[in-house]
Design an enzyme around this catalytic site. Structure first.
Site, PDB file in Angstrom:
ATOM      1  N   SER A 136       0.866  -1.178   0.000  1.00 42.35           N
ATOM      2  CA  SER A 136       0.000   0.000   0.000  1.00 42.35           C
ATOM      3  C   SER A 136       0.903   1.228   0.000  1.00 42.35           C
ATOM      4  O   SER A 136       1.758   1.371   0.860  1.00 42.35           O
ATOM      5  CB  SER A 136      -0.878  -0.049   1.252  1.00 42.35           C
ATOM      6  OG  SER A 136      -1.566   1.159   1.424  1.00 42.35           O
ATOM      7  N   LYS A 162      -1.387  -0.979  -4.186  1.00 43.53           N
ATOM      8  CA  LYS A 162      -2.556  -0.168  -3.816  1.00 43.53           C
ATOM      9  C   LYS A 162      -2.090   1.277  -3.659  1.00 43.53           C
ATOM     10  O   LYS A 162      -1.106   1.536  -2.974  1.00 43.53           O
ATOM     11  CB  LYS A 162      -3.110  -0.731  -2.500  1.00 43.53           C
ATOM     12  CG  LYS A 162      -4.098   0.127  -1.758  1.00 43.53           C
ATOM     13  CD  LYS A 162      -4.811  -0.691  -0.685  1.00 43.53           C
ATOM     14  CE  LYS A 162      -4.795  -0.022   0.678  1.00 43.53           C
ATOM     15  NZ  LYS A 162      -5.488  -0.830   1.701  1.00 43.53           N
ATOM     16  N   LYS A 164      -3.014   5.076  -2.367  1.00 48.05           N
ATOM     17  CA  LYS A 164      -3.927   5.887  -1.571  1.00 48.05           C
ATOM     18  C   LYS A 164      -4.327   7.082  -2.435  1.00 48.05           C
ATOM     19  O   LYS A 164      -3.470   7.685  -3.101  1.00 48.05           O
ATOM     20  CB  LYS A 164      -3.217   6.368  -0.304  1.00 48.05           C
ATOM     21  CG  LYS A 164      -2.931   5.244   0.687  1.00 48.05           C
ATOM     22  CD  LYS A 164      -4.207   4.761   1.341  1.00 48.05           C
ATOM     23  CE  LYS A 164      -3.902   3.834   2.495  1.00 48.05           C
ATOM     24  NZ  LYS A 164      -5.114   3.342   3.146  1.00 48.05           N
ATOM     25  N   ASP A 189      -7.265   3.141  -2.713  1.00 50.46           N
ATOM     26  CA  ASP A 189      -7.947   3.194  -1.420  1.00 50.46           C
ATOM     27  C   ASP A 189      -8.172   4.658  -1.057  1.00 50.46           C
ATOM     28  O   ASP A 189      -7.216   5.424  -0.912  1.00 50.46           O
ATOM     29  CB  ASP A 189      -7.082   2.509  -0.349  1.00 50.46           C
ATOM     30  CG  ASP A 189      -7.766   2.429   1.008  1.00 50.46           C
ATOM     31  OD1 ASP A 189      -8.895   2.945   1.148  1.00 50.46           O
ATOM     32  OD2 ASP A 189      -7.163   1.847   1.950  1.00 50.46           O
ATOM     33  N   GLU A 214     -11.193   0.784  -2.971  1.00 51.09           N
ATOM     34  CA  GLU A 214     -11.443   0.543  -1.544  1.00 51.09           C
ATOM     35  C   GLU A 214     -12.019   1.779  -0.858  1.00 51.09           C
ATOM     36  O   GLU A 214     -11.494   2.880  -1.002  1.00 51.09           O
ATOM     37  CB  GLU A 214     -10.112   0.121  -0.896  1.00 51.09           C
ATOM     38  CG  GLU A 214     -10.224  -0.282   0.572  1.00 51.09           C
ATOM     39  CD  GLU A 214      -8.912  -0.868   1.114  1.00 51.09           C
ATOM     40  OE1 GLU A 214      -8.144  -1.474   0.325  1.00 51.09           O
ATOM     41  OE2 GLU A 214      -8.644  -0.708   2.307  1.00 51.09           O
ATOM     42  N   ASP A 239     -13.668  -1.412   3.690  1.00 47.18           N
ATOM     43  CA  ASP A 239     -12.697  -1.561   4.776  1.00 47.18           C
ATOM     44  C   ASP A 239     -13.371  -1.037   6.058  1.00 47.18           C
ATOM     45  O   ASP A 239     -13.989  -1.804   6.805  1.00 47.18           O
ATOM     46  CB  ASP A 239     -11.419  -0.768   4.397  1.00 47.18           C
ATOM     47  CG  ASP A 239     -10.365  -0.711   5.488  1.00 47.18           C
ATOM     48  OD1 ASP A 239     -10.640  -1.153   6.618  1.00 47.18           O
ATOM     49  OD2 ASP A 239      -9.249  -0.209   5.236  1.00 47.18           O
ATOM     50  N   LYS A 263      -9.466  -7.084   8.187  1.00 47.05           N
ATOM     51  CA  LYS A 263      -8.383  -6.769   9.130  1.00 47.05           C
ATOM     52  C   LYS A 263      -8.755  -7.364  10.467  1.00 47.05           C
ATOM     53  O   LYS A 263      -9.824  -7.044  11.014  1.00 47.05           O
ATOM     54  CB  LYS A 263      -8.229  -5.257   9.288  1.00 47.05           C
ATOM     55  CG  LYS A 263      -7.618  -4.571   8.088  1.00 47.05           C
ATOM     56  CD  LYS A 263      -7.393  -3.102   8.371  1.00 47.05           C
ATOM     57  CE  LYS A 263      -6.992  -2.400   7.083  1.00 47.05           C
ATOM     58  NZ  LYS A 263      -7.000  -0.948   7.218  1.00 47.05           N
ATOM     59  N   GLY A 291      -4.022  -4.474   6.197  1.00 46.24           N
ATOM     60  CA  GLY A 291      -2.911  -4.220   7.112  1.00 46.24           C
ATOM     61  C   GLY A 291      -3.088  -2.927   7.874  1.00 46.24           C
ATOM     62  O   GLY A 291      -3.887  -2.063   7.504  1.00 46.24           O
TER      63      GLY A 291
HETATM   64  O1  OSB Z   1      -6.987   1.890   4.878  1.00 47.97           O
HETATM   65  O2  OSB Z   1      -6.072   0.009   4.538  1.00 47.97           O
HETATM   66  C1  OSB Z   1      -6.082   1.102   5.101  1.00 47.97           C
HETATM   67  C2  OSB Z   1      -2.857   1.584   7.054  1.00 47.97           C
HETATM   68  C3  OSB Z   1      -3.354   2.059   8.233  1.00 47.97           C
HETATM   69  C4  OSB Z   1      -4.695   2.257   8.372  1.00 47.97           C
HETATM   70  C5  OSB Z   1      -5.556   1.986   7.319  1.00 47.97           C
HETATM   71  C6  OSB Z   1      -5.060   1.479   6.125  1.00 47.97           C
HETATM   72  C7  OSB Z   1      -3.681   1.312   5.984  1.00 47.97           C
HETATM   73  C8  OSB Z   1      -3.039   0.863   4.752  1.00 47.97           C
HETATM   74  C9  OSB Z   1      -1.666   0.256   4.860  1.00 47.97           C
HETATM   75  O3  OSB Z   1      -3.511   0.999   3.665  1.00 47.97           O
HETATM   76  C10 OSB Z   1      -1.729  -1.199   5.045  1.00 47.97           C
HETATM   77  C11 OSB Z   1      -0.415  -1.819   5.420  1.00 47.97           C
HETATM   78  O4  OSB Z   1       0.419  -1.973   4.534  1.00 47.97           O
HETATM   79  O5  OSB Z   1      -0.192  -2.152   6.591  1.00 47.97           O
HETATM   80 MG    MG Z   2      -8.290   0.839   3.584  1.00 46.19          MG
END
Ligand code: OSB
Ligand code: MG
Length: 361
Positions: A136, A162, A164, A189, A214, A239, A263, A291
């Site tokens: 991500s 992914k 952001k 995302d 996402e 999510d 998660k 994650g």
């Molecule tokens: O929205 O998936 C999410 C990290 C922290 C809180 C929310 C998210 C995320 C990530 C990173 O997208 C996921 C990772 O690589 O740990």
């Molecule tokens: Mg997310």
């Protein structure tokens, strides 16, 4: 199994590079490690994934620690635990506070898999071996930098990326990354940064062969997500909306999404995560492991979960060195040809490194 002793260690782990999402920038991962000792002297470990501020869900490191100490652990005092799924049932009387619950529950699963003499992967019914993983990537200062970073991860072997996104940092990023990497499994995302008025941009995103979009809309907007999904061919993945299998059922019935980012911490533990995975499998939804910038303990739990056959899409489970200069465990997780190998030791299969973590066990 009786719990004899519980210790909570608080850590602040600086991220190698700050991580920017539509919510803001994160520099440090605040976390707690929970160590539970059973009457047999076995040790189980859980990781509290709440952040220092309540931007992703309502919980924070401090509120969750308080819930653990004042409400969850007292329920386990003197209780003869027969199986880990009992904990999820027991904790239902505490509303919400999923991350607090998960920290305790996952430590109990670790102990039970150690009691059975198995690794957690096998204990959960998954296949040991290599699991494909993705990465991500936070919002970057410009698209040139983003394309460069995506290239680095692709060269490091990650097979799914992914991005952001947020308003003003979306369609152009996707266009350029897709242009450079036409065959990459790519997704975005939004962390709930959009609403119905953004429909024209979201329809444009639909043209870039994304694996999924996402959490585009608000964190309780099942109806609005269904409205959007009807107009897109790209699957929507939820999510923040999904805290339980009942939320997953709601998303399915309303057709709010075709995928769920599972998660462990967001849904209150492994028992609920397994229920969601089963539900997705039975109803043709994609389940994949999300994650939370986990350190080595949380990552080990994620890997064991993602090894189940319901998880058909690479998880946000990066190598230890993706986020941290040094992880807290002895054998860091490494990525090989886009895959991470499930640990073979009993239970979660990783041990805390006292020197690296500063935790004196
Ligand atoms: O929205 O998936 C999410 C990290 C922290 C809180 C929310 C998210 C995320 C990530 C990173 O997208 C996921 C990772 O690589 O740990
Ligand atoms: Mg997310």
């Amino acid at each position: 199994m009786l719990i004899k002793q519980v210790t909570i260690y608080h850590l602040e782990m600086p991220l190698k590079t700050p991580f920017k999402t539509s919510y803001g920038i994160m520099h440090t991962k605040s976390l707690c490690i929970l160590k539970i000792v059973s009457d047999d002297g076995l040790e189980g470990y859980g990781e509290l994934e709440a952040f220092s501020a309540p931007w992703y869900t309502e919980e924070t490191t401090n509120t969750a620690s308080l819930i653990i100490k004042n409400h969850l652990l007292p329920m386990l005092k003197g209780l003869d635990i027969k199986e880990p799924s009992q904990i999820n049932q027991l904790f239902q009387v505490v509303r919400g506070n999923e991350m607090a619950k998960s920290a305790v529950e996952t430590a109990v699963w670790d102990i039970f898999s150690k009691l059975s003499g198995q690794c957690l992967t096998a204990y959960l019914g998954g296949n040991q071996g290599d699991i494909p993983v993705g990465v991500s990537i936070g919002i970057q200062k410009d698209t040139t930098e983003l394309v460069r970073i995506v290239g680095e991860y692709v060269r490091a072997g990650y097979t799914r990326v992914k991005l952001k996104i947020k308003p003003g940092s979306d369609i152009e990023s996707v266009r350029q990354v897709r242009n450079e990497f036409p065959d990459l499994t790519l997704m975005v995302d939004a962390n709930s940064a959009y609403n119905r008025t953004d429909i024209s941009m979201l329809k444009k995103l639909d043209q870039y062969n994304l694996a999924m979009i996402e959490q585009p809309f608000g964190v309780t907007d099942f109806v609005d997500h269904a409205w959007l999904q009807k107009q897109l061919s790209t699957p929507i993945c939820l999510d923040e909306n999904i805290r339980s299998v009942s939320d997953a059922r709601q998303a399915f019935e309303l057709q709010s999404a075709r995928a769920i980012n599972v998660k462990i911490a967001r849904v209150g533990g492994l028992d609920e995560a397994l229920k969601i995975a089963t539900f997705c499998h039975e109803n043709g939804m994609i389940a994949w492991c999300g994650g939370m910038f986990e350190a080595g303990i949380g990552r080990a739990h994620n890997i064991a979960l993602a090894a189940r056959t319901e998880f058909t899409f690479p998880g946000d489970i990066s190598a230890s060195n993706r986020y941290f200069e040094k992880d807290i465990i002895k054998n860091d997780f490494k990525i090989n040809n886009g895959k991470i190998t499930t640990p073979i030791g009993s239970g979660i299969g990783v041990d805390i490194d006292q020197k690296k973590s500063g935790i004196l066990l």
